[in-house]
Design a protein around this motif. Structure first.
Motif, PDB file in Angstrom:
ATOM      1  N   VAL A 171      42.249  41.689  13.865  1.00 46.18           N
ATOM      2  CA  VAL A 171      43.117  42.805  13.490  1.00 46.18           C
ATOM      3  C   VAL A 171      43.331  42.801  11.974  1.00 46.18           C
ATOM      4  O   VAL A 171      43.254  43.846  11.321  1.00 46.18           O
ATOM      5  CB  VAL A 171      44.470  42.734  14.237  1.00 46.18           C
ATOM      6  CG1 VAL A 171      45.399  43.845  13.783  1.00 46.18           C
ATOM      7  CG2 VAL A 171      44.260  42.790  15.745  1.00 46.18           C
ATOM      8  N   MET A 172      43.573  41.616  11.430  1.00 46.63           N
ATOM      9  CA  MET A 172      43.764  41.491   9.991  1.00 46.63           C
ATOM     10  C   MET A 172      42.493  41.913   9.243  1.00 46.63           C
ATOM     11  O   MET A 172      42.578  42.597   8.208  1.00 46.63           O
ATOM     12  CB  MET A 172      44.136  40.042   9.633  1.00 46.63           C
ATOM     13  CG  MET A 172      44.530  39.843   8.207  1.00 46.63           C
ATOM     14  SD  MET A 172      45.171  38.200   7.852  1.00 46.63           S
ATOM     15  CE  MET A 172      44.056  37.132   8.714  1.00 46.63           C
ATOM     16  N   LEU A 173      41.328  41.511   9.735  1.00 44.99           N
ATOM     17  CA  LEU A 173      40.079  41.946   9.110  1.00 44.99           C
ATOM     18  C   LEU A 173      39.946  43.456   9.137  1.00 44.99           C
ATOM     19  O   LEU A 173      39.495  44.073   8.160  1.00 44.99           O
ATOM     20  CB  LEU A 173      38.883  41.299   9.814  1.00 44.99           C
ATOM     21  CG  LEU A 173      38.587  39.852   9.488  1.00 44.99           C
ATOM     22  CD1 LEU A 173      37.413  39.341  10.314  1.00 44.99           C
ATOM     23  CD2 LEU A 173      38.306  39.671   8.019  1.00 44.99           C
ATOM     24  N   GLY A 174      40.329  44.069  10.248  1.00 51.34           N
ATOM     25  CA  GLY A 174      40.278  45.529  10.353  1.00 51.34           C
ATOM     26  C   GLY A 174      41.187  46.200   9.341  1.00 51.34           C
ATOM     27  O   GLY A 174      40.803  47.185   8.703  1.00 51.34           O
ATOM     28  N   VAL A 175      42.389  45.670   9.174  1.00 50.44           N
ATOM     29  CA  VAL A 175      43.338  46.229   8.207  1.00 50.44           C
ATOM     30  C   VAL A 175      42.775  46.096   6.799  1.00 50.44           C
ATOM     31  O   VAL A 175      42.832  47.039   5.996  1.00 50.44           O
ATOM     32  CB  VAL A 175      44.715  45.541   8.328  1.00 50.44           C
ATOM     33  CG1 VAL A 175      45.612  45.900   7.152  1.00 50.44           C
ATOM     34  CG2 VAL A 175      45.383  45.917   9.643  1.00 50.44           C
ATOM     35  N   LEU A 176      42.227  44.930   6.480  1.00 51.91           N
ATOM     36  CA  LEU A 176      41.678  44.723   5.132  1.00 51.91           C
ATOM     37  C   LEU A 176      40.425  45.568   4.896  1.00 51.91           C
ATOM     38  O   LEU A 176      40.197  46.051   3.779  1.00 51.91           O
ATOM     39  CB  LEU A 176      41.400  43.244   4.909  1.00 51.91           C
ATOM     40  CG  LEU A 176      42.657  42.368   4.827  1.00 51.91           C
ATOM     41  CD1 LEU A 176      42.286  40.893   4.771  1.00 51.91           C
ATOM     42  CD2 LEU A 176      43.505  42.759   3.629  1.00 51.91           C
TER      43      LEU A 176
ATOM     44  N   ILE B 279      38.022  50.369   2.254  1.00 51.59           N
ATOM     45  CA  ILE B 279      37.392  51.689   2.368  1.00 51.59           C
ATOM     46  C   ILE B 279      38.283  52.764   1.753  1.00 51.59           C
ATOM     47  O   ILE B 279      37.807  53.633   1.001  1.00 51.59           O
ATOM     48  CB  ILE B 279      37.065  52.000   3.846  1.00 51.59           C
ATOM     49  CG1 ILE B 279      35.946  51.089   4.328  1.00 51.59           C
ATOM     50  CG2 ILE B 279      36.691  53.467   4.028  1.00 51.59           C
ATOM     51  CD1 ILE B 279      35.696  51.144   5.823  1.00 51.59           C
ATOM     52  N   SER B 280      39.591  52.689   2.051  1.00 50.79           N
ATOM     53  CA  SER B 280      40.488  53.720   1.512  1.00 50.79           C
ATOM     54  C   SER B 280      40.585  53.639  -0.011  1.00 50.79           C
ATOM     55  O   SER B 280      40.688  54.668  -0.685  1.00 50.79           O
ATOM     56  CB  SER B 280      41.884  53.609   2.146  1.00 50.79           C
ATOM     57  OG  SER B 280      42.543  52.440   1.733  1.00 50.79           O
ATOM     58  N   LYS B 281      40.521  52.434  -0.565  1.00 52.34           N
ATOM     59  CA  LYS B 281      40.525  52.308  -2.028  1.00 52.34           C
ATOM     60  C   LYS B 281      39.222  52.833  -2.617  1.00 52.34           C
ATOM     61  O   LYS B 281      39.210  53.432  -3.691  1.00 52.34           O
ATOM     62  CB  LYS B 281      40.750  50.856  -2.440  1.00 52.34           C
ATOM     63  CG  LYS B 281      42.185  50.420  -2.274  1.00 52.34           C
ATOM     64  CD  LYS B 281      42.380  48.976  -2.637  1.00 52.34           C
ATOM     65  CE  LYS B 281      43.804  48.554  -2.321  1.00 52.34           C
ATOM     66  NZ  LYS B 281      44.027  47.134  -2.468  1.00 52.34           N
TER      67      LYS B 281
ATOM     68  N   PHE C 219      51.784  40.260   6.816  1.00 51.50           N
ATOM     69  CA  PHE C 219      52.559  40.037   8.038  1.00 51.50           C
ATOM     70  C   PHE C 219      51.674  39.447   9.138  1.00 51.50           C
ATOM     71  O   PHE C 219      52.084  38.545   9.869  1.00 51.50           O
ATOM     72  CB  PHE C 219      53.195  41.334   8.528  1.00 51.50           C
ATOM     73  CG  PHE C 219      54.329  41.844   7.679  1.00 51.50           C
ATOM     74  CD1 PHE C 219      54.922  41.064   6.702  1.00 51.50           C
ATOM     75  CD2 PHE C 219      54.809  43.128   7.861  1.00 51.50           C
ATOM     76  CE1 PHE C 219      55.969  41.539   5.919  1.00 51.50           C
ATOM     77  CE2 PHE C 219      55.857  43.621   7.098  1.00 51.50           C
ATOM     78  CZ  PHE C 219      56.434  42.818   6.126  1.00 51.50           C
ATOM     79  N   LEU C 220      50.469  39.980   9.263  1.00 48.10           N
ATOM     80  CA  LEU C 220      49.541  39.466  10.283  1.00 48.10           C
ATOM     81  C   LEU C 220      49.156  38.021   9.994  1.00 48.10           C
ATOM     82  O   LEU C 220      49.036  37.202  10.909  1.00 48.10           O
ATOM     83  CB  LEU C 220      48.295  40.350  10.360  1.00 48.10           C
ATOM     84  CG  LEU C 220      48.492  41.712  11.005  1.00 48.10           C
ATOM     85  CD1 LEU C 220      47.268  42.590  10.780  1.00 48.10           C
ATOM     86  CD2 LEU C 220      48.799  41.576  12.490  1.00 48.10           C
ATOM     87  N   MET C 221      48.988  37.688   8.720  1.00 47.18           N
ATOM     88  CA  MET C 221      48.647  36.319   8.350  1.00 47.18           C
ATOM     89  C   MET C 221      49.800  35.367   8.680  1.00 47.18           C
ATOM     90  O   MET C 221      49.575  34.264   9.171  1.00 47.18           O
ATOM     91  CB  MET C 221      48.301  36.244   6.863  1.00 47.18           C
ATOM     92  CG  MET C 221      47.795  34.906   6.431  1.00 47.18           C
ATOM     93  SD  MET C 221      46.243  34.551   7.290  1.00 47.18           S
ATOM     94  CE  MET C 221      45.905  32.954   6.666  1.00 47.18           C
ATOM     95  N   VAL C 222      51.020  35.790   8.418  1.00 48.56           N
ATOM     96  CA  VAL C 222      52.193  34.973   8.750  1.00 48.56           C
ATOM     97  C   VAL C 222      52.269  34.766  10.255  1.00 48.56           C
ATOM     98  O   VAL C 222      52.494  33.649  10.738  1.00 48.56           O
ATOM     99  CB  VAL C 222      53.486  35.630   8.203  1.00 48.56           C
ATOM    100  CG1 VAL C 222      54.720  35.005   8.814  1.00 48.56           C
ATOM    101  CG2 VAL C 222      53.530  35.510   6.690  1.00 48.56           C
TER     102      VAL C 222
END
Length: 169
Positions: free
Chosen positions: A29-34, A39-41, A56-59
């Motif tokens: 999930v964290m990989l997907g967010v990153l 891509i958005s940047k 938050f996902l990493m924590v």
């Protein structure tokens, strides 16, 4: 060891096993967010929420996986003398250091509960531009510390039994 302690150790081990294995999926999930963030940047439309969600996902990944890491004996241990000791001596030393860990995790849980209650009571938000509510991540953090505390206690009982020459599991 009493039957209640044996059941406690078995139940806590099973809970942390399931939580730990489910927590491993947060990595994807964290990989997907990153990936979405990158891509958005690249499209010059950066999302303001991605960095904080990844944090938050990493924590959550780190703290919810803590009990599983303790259970799997996957944490870092400095081995200067430890490998030379007999299994019984190791168990005695582990039981002693386990008490220190229990104290530390107890204080961490106390602080986590206090911080979580504050976040809920005052609707605490982050100071970022996105400004998400902090209560959900603080609840997850406190839950993760609580699971580590339960697992540390189970390990303490296991080490205590080994120091007495018994075997719990």
């Amino acid at each position: 060891m009493p039957r209640a302690i044996r059941i406690y150790v078995r139940v806590v081990n099973r809970i942390n096993l399931y939580v730990g294995r489910a927590t491993m999926l947060l990595f994807f999930v964290m990989l997907g967010v990153l990936l979405y963030s990158s891509i958005s940047k690249g499209l010059h439309m950066p999302a303001i929420w991605t960095l904080e969600v990844a944090q938050f996902l990493m924590v959550a990944y780190f703290l919810l996986g803590g009990g599983y890491s303790l259970q799997s004996d996957a944490h870092v241990r400095m081995d200067l003398l430890y490998s030379r000791w007999s299994p019984r001596t190791r168990a005695v030393v582990d039981a002693f250091t386990g008490l220190l860990l229990l104290f530390y995790l107890g204080m961490l849980l106390y602080g986590g509960l206090s911080s979580t209650l504050y976040a809920i009571q005052y609707n605490e938000t982050s100071y970022s531009t996105w400004s998400p509510y902090m209560a959900p991540i603080k609840i997850v953090m406190t839950l993760g510390v609580g699971l580590m505390l339960l697992q540390a206690l189970a390990i303490f009982f296991t080490d205590l039994a080994a120091a007495k020459g018994e075997r719990l599991e």
